[in-house]
Design a protein around this motif. Structure first.
Motif, mmCIF file in Angstrom:
data_model
loop_
_atom_site.group_PDB
_atom_site.id
_atom_site.type_symbol
_atom_site.label_atom_id
_atom_site.label_comp_id
_atom_site.label_asym_id
_atom_site.label_seq_id
_atom_site.Cartn_x
_atom_site.Cartn_y
_atom_site.Cartn_z
ATOM 1 N N TYR A 1 6.105 5.723 -2.313
ATOM 2 C CA TYR A 1 7.236 6.129 -1.790
ATOM 3 C C TYR A 1 6.989 7.340 -1.128
ATOM 4 O O TYR A 1 7.292 7.913 0.140
ATOM 5 C CB TYR A 1 8.413 6.851 -3.318
ATOM 6 C CG TYR A 1 9.674 7.812 -2.555
ATOM 7 C CD1 TYR A 1 10.483 7.113 -1.486
ATOM 8 C CD2 TYR A 1 9.532 8.363 -2.081
ATOM 9 C CE1 TYR A 1 11.133 7.643 -1.631
ATOM 10 C CE2 TYR A 1 10.728 9.791 -1.752
ATOM 11 C CZ TYR A 1 12.011 9.147 -1.284
ATOM 12 O OH TYR A 1 12.589 8.892 -0.909
ATOM 13 N N ASN B 1 -1.345 2.732 8.266
ATOM 14 C CA ASN B 1 -3.157 3.235 7.023
ATOM 15 C C ASN B 1 -4.375 2.017 7.986
ATOM 16 O O ASN B 1 -5.481 2.772 7.201
ATOM 17 C CB ASN B 1 -2.686 2.373 5.716
ATOM 18 C CG ASN B 1 -1.603 3.392 4.809
ATOM 19 O OD1 ASN B 1 -1.662 4.496 4.823
ATOM 20 N ND2 ASN B 1 -1.406 3.147 4.274
ATOM 21 N N GLU C 1 4.574 8.601 0.882
ATOM 22 C CA GLU C 1 4.134 8.224 1.536
ATOM 23 C C GLU C 1 4.440 7.614 2.647
ATOM 24 O O GLU C 1 4.815 7.919 3.849
ATOM 25 C CB GLU C 1 2.412 7.321 1.534
ATOM 26 C CG GLU C 1 1.157 7.929 1.149
ATOM 27 C CD GLU C 1 0.327 7.203 0.959
ATOM 28 O OE1 GLU C 1 0.229 5.581 1.191
ATOM 29 O OE2 GLU C 1 -0.234 7.127 -0.042
ATOM 30 N N PRO D 1 0.507 -1.197 0.340
ATOM 31 C CA PRO D 1 0.466 -0.023 0.091
ATOM 32 C C PRO D 1 0.660 0.897 0.299
ATOM 33 O O PRO D 1 2.314 1.351 0.355
ATOM 34 C CB PRO D 1 -0.830 -0.154 1.072
ATOM 35 C CG PRO D 1 0.210 -0.582 2.275
ATOM 36 C CD PRO D 1 0.351 -1.708 1.350
ATOM 37 N N GLY D 2 0.107 2.280 -0.517
ATOM 38 C CA GLY D 2 0.788 3.354 -0.640
ATOM 39 C C GLY D 2 1.873 3.417 -1.489
ATOM 40 O O GLY D 2 2.307 2.790 -2.599
ATOM 41 N N GLU E 1 4.108 1.756 7.787
ATOM 42 C CA GLU E 1 3.163 1.926 6.161
ATOM 43 C C GLU E 1 1.764 0.725 6.360
ATOM 44 O O GLU E 1 0.431 2.087 6.687
ATOM 45 C CB GLU E 1 3.524 2.093 4.832
ATOM 46 C CG GLU E 1 4.638 2.728 4.981
ATOM 47 C CD GLU E 1 6.185 2.015 4.902
ATOM 48 O OE1 GLU E 1 6.068 1.709 5.044
ATOM 49 O OE2 GLU E 1 6.658 3.052 5.932
ATOM 50 N N VAL E 2 1.555 -0.178 6.721
ATOM 51 C CA VAL E 2 0.292 -0.809 7.014
ATOM 52 C C VAL E 2 -0.298 -0.496 8.161
ATOM 53 O O VAL E 2 -1.287 -0.100 7.850
ATOM 54 C CB VAL E 2 0.792 -2.336 6.880
ATOM 55 C CG1 VAL E 2 -0.542 -3.255 6.846
ATOM 56 C CG2 VAL E 2 1.302 -2.540 5.315
#
Lengths: 332, 627
Positions: free
Chosen positions: A34, B483, A36, A31-32, B479-480
């Motif tokens: 760079y 999110n 982010e 997910p996302g 990041e996971v």
């Protein structure tokens, strides 16, 4: 033969196209993007994020577009020799890869040479002494090399080198030579550090290679022509060198195709542990940071190496071993 | 009207040595260059007056070896260098640094006076033109700043009036107070409201020669002049060796590289009290190593000064090689409000769970059922302190109640609170049941980066089971994790507590108020504020709403007394409501310092903002006894 080569070269095109699509999908899977990742990392340290800079980057590099649009713009860039932009390093990708190639090749070729020399010597030795003590010892060591995790071996060797020889921790050379021009001292410093990655990356490759050479050679040694040669009184050593050993060399050549990318990508973990300034480490960093153009270009580069390596090894095999003829490949 | 005038005092102090040029001295390295004619002599390079630091005299020369984990960490040299328009001194007071003086009127009008003859590291004069260029040609140019001037310079949407009074004087004014302005300028990552105009103009469409600009865009493979300008202009990142700077050392190596060499800035504006130009140390060598190798490199004596990437768990390991390699390992205090904090997600998507988490009694019960003493002994060698996530004892706003309320280990009371919520039904394993029959099982997610967090959770797991709450730990990836929290999928997260626990009433209380999306207890309220209502949810909980109102009132407060009052109220609400469950605070930061490196304080606070890690202790005043 010529038609065969053309055929193989043409086949490369769809292969690489398919690879490029897969590479792009895999890079986009987490997910996302760079930006982010960057925001997350800075926020975790309490750093304020310059939203303007982020927004400007997002627009300039089309990160606000759909993945399909991004893929095609990347692909067209690649076809024109534009590998895209590395967000992490704030430079064009093409400038980055080149810098690392020299040291990567030094490490890679030293490692391949190590694998070949060690497995050739040991493989020949143990094949001619099947089931002897030395055979078992060599087999055991080979399996240990295969079974020990590379990163562990790297850490142990690095520690020992620091304790025994006062070699600096990590890196391919002492810190003071990192920006210095090439000199004898700098080369010695590289040699002082080089043996660790060579052994670490090499051991796992060596074990497999020894087994293959041993098995092939054992097959050959029992064949009629060897028995005849021996019966006619040919010196054992000369007999071995001249006939069965040549026949048993196939794996050395056939493996070129897989050994090149394997050594380059397989060394990534070792490169991280040992802090080597080579491509594998940069690839891993790029993947972790979702620096997609850099990672993508690296993976395409590796794919290209596999394809070219396979072609070269096929050609070399055909040249080496008259029994292998490739005419069938074009008619099939 | 409140008028602060600092100028005359500072100027009087600084002018005395400036009158006699012969009093200034410089490093032997630069003296040699002056002799060869490459540089003007020191009295022509220093601004008038230079900033005088009460230190020294030290010894000139030497290379300072530090290590960083990534090539992008060159920006840490801007943090450590700590040349700011205004900066914090050792007592956390704001003092002019690059500025000669500043005046503020009610936090609305800020008048900055530059030092005369101040120069960039390439010798070009540093004047108000550099401020004008940033404001007019960058901040208000949509190609370079798509979102307009940075949020910091907007007060409820209003941009400042910027007046250039003369080459040394500039004024920023708003109609409402902007209490964030000066602290931000003194921060570890300051908004650079000035840029080296003489250098950047060659990349600006308005000033550059079109043909040259086009050629450069082509050569650097950029998509237009905007990205080109942005890529050349990173005063913070220090990744462009050609970009002039005002910091004590400037970078000479283009990334990516394994070693960055920072050279002394010959035009640096600080001198010690004997008139010696700072910094003392000639070069800083930043070696890039994998983060996990840095403790090993430190213990092998390959680093002169290091704190980043060293943790408490490395302490004994470092101590072992101290004597052999000739360094010492200091333990500095840290500024985190809590080293470990649990964040119940008030925005969890599941309505049943949301109701539970939003019940204050539930959060209190969880907090009461953590044996903080045990965690301190087992994981932190007893060196930490059991604590809520709040301000630290070093802060003037500290009250013991903030730290201890609902933080004693009391299982009976916790059980009683949960029973009182109507959660008294338990299954055969002793786990409580929600009204809808589900087991009270909480998945606690971590970013998966530190084993310390999972170790702590292991201990929390056992005591929470005693009150009928079962937890599962789920390490994820940063990041996971973020999110999932934002999306309301995470039930509870583990992270650090407040970044700055050593606050004063003049610093923003935003960390304790719903103002940011990455506040894991109320991400959607924070997002709502950050996006000015375009995303997220409006606050729908009275206590949180009160926090936010207090924050607004703090922002427009006109006296320190008022600010203190609002701050204390905010902290009180946080303590009463237990929005986050702090576990321990006041852990230590190991700092490795070579024995012959002088000037590094033995006892200090290792903090990002305010503090800029080493920055506030002015590394330009550190020196090697025998370089």
């Amino acid at each position: 033969m010529f038609r065969y080569i053309i055929h193989r070269l043409l086949l490369m095109i769809p292969t690489l196209l398919a690879v490029s699509a897969i590479v792009f999908i895999i890079i986009q899977l987490p997910p996302g993007d760079y930006l982010e990742t960057l925001i997350a990392e800075m926020a975790s340290r309490g750093e304020a994020v310059d939203q303007n800079q982020i927004e400007a980057l997002r627009r300039a590099y089309g990160l606000d577009k759909t993945p399909v649009e991004q893929y095609f713009s990347w692909l067209f860039g690649l076809l024109q020799g534009d590998f895209g932009w590395s967000f992490e390093h704030n430079r064009p990708v093409s400038e980055l890869i080149g810098q690392r190639i020299l040291l990567t090749f030094v490490v890679t070729f030293s490692t391949i040479a190590f694998i070949w020399i060690v497995s050739f010597v040991i493989g020949t030795y143990v094949a001619t002494r099947q089931y002897s003590v030395s055979d078992h010892v060599a087999t055991l060591i080979g399996y240990l090399g295969l079974a020990t995790p590379n990163f562990l071996l790297a850490l142990v060797l690095m520690y020992l080198a620091n304790q025994w020889f006062d070699t600096s921790i990590g890196g391919i050379m002492d810190d003071q030579y990192r920006n210095a021009p090439w000199s004898l001292d700098k080369m010695l410093s590289v040699l002082e550090h080089l043996w660790i990655p060579v052994i670490v990356i090499g051991t796992s490759g060596t074990a497999g290679m020894i087994r293959r050479l041993r098995a092939n050679l054992l097959d050959e040694l029992q064949k009629q022509y060897v028995v005849t040669g021996r019966a006619k009184g040919l010196a054992p050593r000369k007999l071995l060198w001249k006939y069965p050993l040549r026949m048993a060399l196939n794996p050395f050549i056939a493996d070129i195709g897989s050994i090149l990318p394997e050594v380059i990508s397989g060394s990534a973990v070792v490169a991280v542990v040992l802090n080597l300034d080579i491509t594998g480490r940069m690839l891993l960093d790029a993947l972790r940071a979702q620096d997609m153009f850099l990672a993508g270009s690296f993976l395409m580069f590796l794919a290209l190496l596999v394809v070219i390596g396979t072609l070269l090894s096929d050609l070399a095999l055909a040249a080496l071993d008259p029994r292998i003829r490739l005419s069938g490949g074009t008619t099939r | 009207m409140r008028l602060k005038i600092i100028a005359p005092i500072i100027a009087a102090l600084a002018l005395t040595p400036a009158t006699a040029a012969a009093d200034f001295a410089e490093s032997p390295m630069l003296a040699a260059e002056v002799k060869e004619g490459y540089l003007p002599p020191v009295d022509q390079r220093l601004p008038r007056p230079p900033r005088v630091i009460d230190t020294g005299p030290g010894v000139y020369g030497g290379d300072l070896r530090i290590a960083m984990a990534r090539a992008r960490d060159t920006r840490l040299m801007t943090v450590y260098g700590y040349a700011r328009l205004v900066g914090y001194d050792g007592g956390y007071n704001l003092v002019p640094d690059i500025l000669e003086s500043f005046e503020t009127v009610d936090d609305k009008i800020f008048t900055f006076k530059l030092r005369k003859d101040h120069k960039w590291s390439d010798g070009h004069p540093f004047t108000t033109e550099d401020f004008r260029y940033w404001w007019e040609e960058m901040a208000n140019n949509s190609d370079l700043s798509p979102l307009g001037p940075p949020v910091l310079l907007k007060v409820e949407g209003e941009v400042p009036k910027v007046e250039i009074l003369d080459a040394q004087t500039i004024r920023f004014s708003w109609s409402k107070p902007n209490p964030f302005f000066l602290p931000a300028l003194a921060g570890p990552r300051p908004p650079f409201i000035y840029r080296p105009a003489h250098y950047l103009k060659q990349f600006h469409k308005k000033y550059a020669d079109p043909a040259e600009l086009e050629a450069f865009i082509k050569k650097r493979r950029m998509r237009g002049w905007g990205p080109l300008h942005n890529s050349q202009d990173n005063l913070y990142d220090m990744d462009n060796p050609a970009l002039p700077t005002l910091q004590p050392w400037f970078n000479t190596i283009r990334p990516p590289a394994q070693q960055f060499v920072f050279m002394r800035n010959p035009y640096f504006h600080r001198v010690d009290k004997a008139g010696n130009q700072l910094p003392y140390i000639d070069r800083v060598l930043m070696n890039i190593s994998d983060g996990k190798l840095i403790p090993a490199k430190a213990s092998a004596g390959e680093i002169d000064l290091q704190a980043r990437n060293l943790f408490m768990s490395h302490f004994t390991f470092l101590k072992q090689s101290e004597e052999k390699e000739g360094f010492k390992t200091l333990l500095w205090d840290t500024s985190l409000g809590a080293r470990i904090a649990l964040y119940p997600n008030l925005h969890i998507a599941d309505p049943g769970w949301r109701e539970v988490f939003r019940n204050r009694d539930f959060r209190h019960a969880l907090s009461l059922a953590i044996d903080r003493e045990e965690i301190n002994e087992v994981i932190y060698f007893g060196l930490a302190q059991p604590s809520n996530n709040t301000v630290l004892p070093q802060s003037p706003l500290f009250r013991e109640e903030f730290q201890t309320k609902w933080a004693a280990f009391d299982l009976d009371r916790a059980n009683a609170l949960l029973d009182g919520m109507g959660l008294e039904k338990r299954d055969k394993d002793g786990v409580r049941l929600l009204p809808d029959g589900r087991r009270l099982e909480i998945v606690v997610e971590t970013a998966g980066e530190e084993t310390e967090q999972t170790d702590v959770l292991e201990l929390v797991h056992d005591s929470w089971l005693d009150i009928g709450v079962k937890i599962f730990t789920r390490p994820s990836q940063r990041e996971v994790f973020r999110n999932r929290v934002f999306a309301g999928e995470t039930m509870m997260g583990v992270w650090f507590g407040a970044n700055n626990g050593i606050v004063t009433a003049n610093m923003s209380p935003e960390e304790f108020v719903p103002t940011r999306q990455d506040q894991y207890q109320w991400p959607k309220w924070g997002q709502y504020y950050q996006t000015e209502g375009q995303a997220g949810d409006a606050i729908d909980m009275p206590a949180a709403q009160e926090l936010f109102d207090l924050f607004r009132r703090w922002q427009s407060a006109s006296s320190q007394a008022e600010r203190t009052e609002f701050w204390e109220r905010i902290l009180q609400i946080n303590a009463d409501e237990t929005f986050t469950i702090g576990v321990v605070c006041c852990t230590k930061q190991p700092v490795v310092v070579m024995q012959n490196l002088k000037g590094v304080p033995e006892k200090a606070i290792y903090a990002w903002d305010p503090g800029a890690h080493f920055g506030i202790y002015l590394p330009d005043t550190f020196y090697f006894e025998r370089p």
